[in-house]
Design a protein around this motif. Structure first.
Motif, mmCIF file in Angstrom:
data_model
loop_
_atom_site.group_PDB
_atom_site.id
_atom_site.type_symbol
_atom_site.label_atom_id
_atom_site.label_comp_id
_atom_site.label_asym_id
_atom_site.label_seq_id
_atom_site.Cartn_x
_atom_site.Cartn_y
_atom_site.Cartn_z
ATOM 1 N N SER A 114 0.686 -1.161 -0.355
ATOM 2 C CA SER A 114 -0.045 0.264 0.127
ATOM 3 C C SER A 114 1.169 1.249 0.346
ATOM 4 O O SER A 114 0.770 2.584 -0.343
ATOM 5 N N ILE A 115 2.267 1.721 0.574
ATOM 6 C CA ILE A 115 2.869 2.375 1.382
ATOM 7 C C ILE A 115 3.594 2.910 -0.454
ATOM 8 O O ILE A 115 3.709 3.130 -0.735
ATOM 9 N N ARG A 116 4.165 1.241 -0.790
ATOM 10 C CA ARG A 116 4.597 1.722 -2.804
ATOM 11 C C ARG A 116 3.968 2.061 -3.490
ATOM 12 O O ARG A 116 4.272 2.696 -4.217
ATOM 13 N N ASN A 117 2.615 1.784 -3.612
ATOM 14 C CA ASN A 117 1.403 2.286 -3.877
ATOM 15 C C ASN A 117 1.245 3.955 -4.364
ATOM 16 O O ASN A 117 1.225 4.645 -5.041
ATOM 17 N N GLN A 118 1.269 4.407 -3.018
ATOM 18 C CA GLN A 118 1.701 5.590 -2.675
ATOM 19 C C GLN A 118 2.980 5.898 -3.392
ATOM 20 O O GLN A 118 2.064 7.827 -3.720
ATOM 21 N N TYR A 119 3.961 5.683 -3.303
ATOM 22 C CA TYR A 119 4.885 6.583 -3.694
ATOM 23 C C TYR A 119 4.508 6.896 -5.347
ATOM 24 O O TYR A 119 4.962 7.749 -5.998
ATOM 25 N N LEU A 120 3.744 5.651 -5.524
ATOM 26 C CA LEU A 120 3.656 5.457 -7.642
ATOM 27 C C LEU A 120 2.178 6.626 -8.088
ATOM 28 O O LEU A 120 2.657 7.650 -8.188
ATOM 29 N N GLN A 121 0.837 6.818 -6.630
ATOM 30 C CA GLN A 121 0.491 7.734 -7.143
ATOM 31 C C GLN A 121 0.477 8.964 -5.945
ATOM 32 O O GLN A 121 0.223 10.261 -6.997
ATOM 33 N N ASN A 122 0.901 9.008 -5.352
ATOM 34 C CA ASN A 122 1.186 11.266 -4.770
ATOM 35 C C ASN A 122 2.855 11.009 -5.180
ATOM 36 O O ASN A 122 2.602 12.757 -4.282
ATOM 37 N N GLY A 123 4.180 10.261 -4.725
ATOM 38 C CA GLY A 123 4.897 10.609 -5.188
ATOM 39 C C GLY A 123 6.101 11.380 -3.947
ATOM 40 O O GLY A 123 6.458 11.815 -3.449
ATOM 41 N N GLY A 159 4.832 9.191 0.876
ATOM 42 C CA GLY A 159 4.873 8.456 1.885
ATOM 43 C C GLY A 159 5.309 7.490 2.656
ATOM 44 O O GLY A 159 6.395 8.620 2.375
ATOM 45 N N ARG A 160 5.149 6.997 3.684
ATOM 46 C CA ARG A 160 5.471 6.439 4.777
ATOM 47 C C ARG A 160 7.000 6.198 4.913
ATOM 48 O O ARG A 160 7.498 5.665 3.113
ATOM 49 N N PHE A 161 8.465 6.601 4.924
ATOM 50 C CA PHE A 161 9.531 5.979 4.757
ATOM 51 C C PHE A 161 10.107 5.016 5.892
ATOM 52 O O PHE A 161 9.799 5.208 7.333
ATOM 53 N N VAL A 162 10.911 4.443 5.841
ATOM 54 C CA VAL A 162 11.574 3.433 6.873
ATOM 55 C C VAL A 162 12.791 4.346 7.592
ATOM 56 O O VAL A 162 13.243 5.436 7.653
ATOM 57 N N LEU A 221 5.250 11.352 5.069
ATOM 58 C CA LEU A 221 3.993 11.922 4.235
ATOM 59 C C LEU A 221 3.420 11.711 4.043
ATOM 60 O O LEU A 221 3.406 10.411 3.267
ATOM 61 N N LYS A 222 1.822 11.105 4.434
ATOM 62 C CA LYS A 222 0.822 10.804 3.610
ATOM 63 C C LYS A 222 -0.069 11.861 2.969
ATOM 64 O O LYS A 222 -0.365 12.407 3.413
ATOM 65 N N PHE A 223 -0.552 11.455 2.057
ATOM 66 C CA PHE A 223 -1.781 12.305 1.373
ATOM 67 C C PHE A 223 -2.612 11.499 1.246
ATOM 68 O O PHE A 223 -3.377 10.210 0.652
ATOM 69 N N ILE A 224 -3.551 11.979 2.226
ATOM 70 C CA ILE A 224 -4.970 12.187 2.819
ATOM 71 C C ILE A 224 -5.972 11.915 1.310
ATOM 72 O O ILE A 224 -6.013 13.395 1.780
ATOM 73 N N THR A 241 -0.201 23.524 3.851
ATOM 74 C CA THR A 241 0.018 23.254 5.083
ATOM 75 C C THR A 241 0.236 21.821 5.927
ATOM 76 O O THR A 241 -0.162 21.125 4.997
ATOM 77 N N LEU A 242 0.869 21.557 6.769
ATOM 78 C CA LEU A 242 1.470 20.330 7.026
ATOM 79 C C LEU A 242 0.318 19.854 8.278
ATOM 80 O O LEU A 242 -0.326 20.576 9.118
ATOM 81 N N TYR A 243 -0.284 18.999 7.991
ATOM 82 C CA TYR A 243 -1.805 18.620 9.243
ATOM 83 C C TYR A 243 -0.622 17.008 10.041
ATOM 84 O O TYR A 243 0.651 16.435 9.101
ATOM 85 N N ALA A 244 -1.868 16.788 11.131
ATOM 86 C CA ALA A 244 -1.383 15.559 11.731
ATOM 87 C C ALA A 244 -2.439 15.657 12.881
ATOM 88 O O ALA A 244 -2.652 16.537 13.313
ATOM 89 N N MET A 245 -2.272 14.538 13.554
ATOM 90 C CA MET A 245 -3.947 13.829 14.006
ATOM 91 C C MET A 245 -3.101 13.174 15.322
ATOM 92 O O MET A 245 -2.183 12.193 14.984
ATOM 93 N N VAL A 246 -3.182 12.655 16.465
ATOM 94 C CA VAL A 246 -3.008 12.306 17.235
ATOM 95 C C VAL A 246 -3.856 11.578 18.702
ATOM 96 O O VAL A 246 -4.603 12.393 19.127
ATOM 97 N N HIS A 247 -3.888 10.561 19.266
ATOM 98 C CA HIS A 247 -4.627 9.944 20.600
ATOM 99 C C HIS A 247 -4.754 11.613 21.349
ATOM 100 O O HIS A 247 -3.707 12.011 21.315
ATOM 101 N N VAL A 248 -5.751 11.982 21.895
ATOM 102 C CA VAL A 248 -4.917 13.010 22.872
ATOM 103 C C VAL A 248 -4.872 12.009 24.448
ATOM 104 O O VAL A 248 -3.773 13.368 24.650
#
Length: 175
Positions: A53-62, A64-67, A82-85, A131-138
């Motif tokens: 799924s991550i490797r597909n994000q690289y192709l689709q969005n240029g 994704g998450r990295f190791v 980064l992930k394009f949501i 703008t860069l975004y993030a969400m995290v459990h309270v």
């Protein structure tokens, strides 16, 4: 994808299928998933699907998450990036999210901040993301502290699938 980022202690590189065992060590730990819906993986096949799924994000969005790999030992300790949501989250769609996840034995060493800081710099300076975004459990105090240290501003909180999150934003003041 041939992009790599380096920090003083870390190499951030694209996922390979050979990273599945390290991802299984990460994502099968219930403590890692405490603030992620308490759904640790139970089979390495789940990690292989995640990497695909991550490797597909690289192709689709240029992007994704990295190791996240320790430079001195080449040990894979987690992921960051980064992930394009494209699906709606907190009334936002088509946005870039910054995230990270590390093996428990590497918590508290500053690696998550170091990796995330490299990605913030890349996102704002190289990709010119407005703008860069993030969400995290309270209740995830460590991750909330990292996002605040990165300069991200907590804008609101929202609930998704029974979990309450803080929503963070970092506007790009350089464009």
């Amino acid at each position: 994808m041939n992009l790599q980022l380096e920090t003083p202690r870390l190499l951030l590189r694209p996922f390979e299928f050979s990273d599945a065992q390290a991802m299984f060590a990460l994502d099968s730990n219930p403590n890692v998933h405490l603030y992620l819906g308490n759904k640790p993986v139970t089979a390495i096949e789940q990690c292989l699907a995640y990497i695909e799924s991550i490797r597909n994000q690289y192709l689709q969005n240029g992007i994704g998450r990295f190791v996240v790999e320790l430079k001195n030992s080449q040990e894979v300790i987690g992921w960051a990036g980064l992930k394009f949501i494209t699906e709606e989250e907190n009334n936002h769609v088509n946005f870039y999210d910054i995230g990270y996840r590390l093996q428990e034995k590497h918590w508290g060493n500053g690696y998550a901040f170091e990796a995330a800081q490299a990605w913030v710099t890349y996102a704002l300076q190289e990709m010119k993301i407005p703008t860069l975004y993030a969400m995290v459990h309270v209740d995830n105090t460590g991750s909330n502290r990292i996002l605040q240290k990165l300069g991200m501003q907590q804008k609101n909180q929202y609930t998704d699938d029974g979990i309450t999150y803080y929503w963070y934003e970092l506007p790009n003041n350089t464009i």
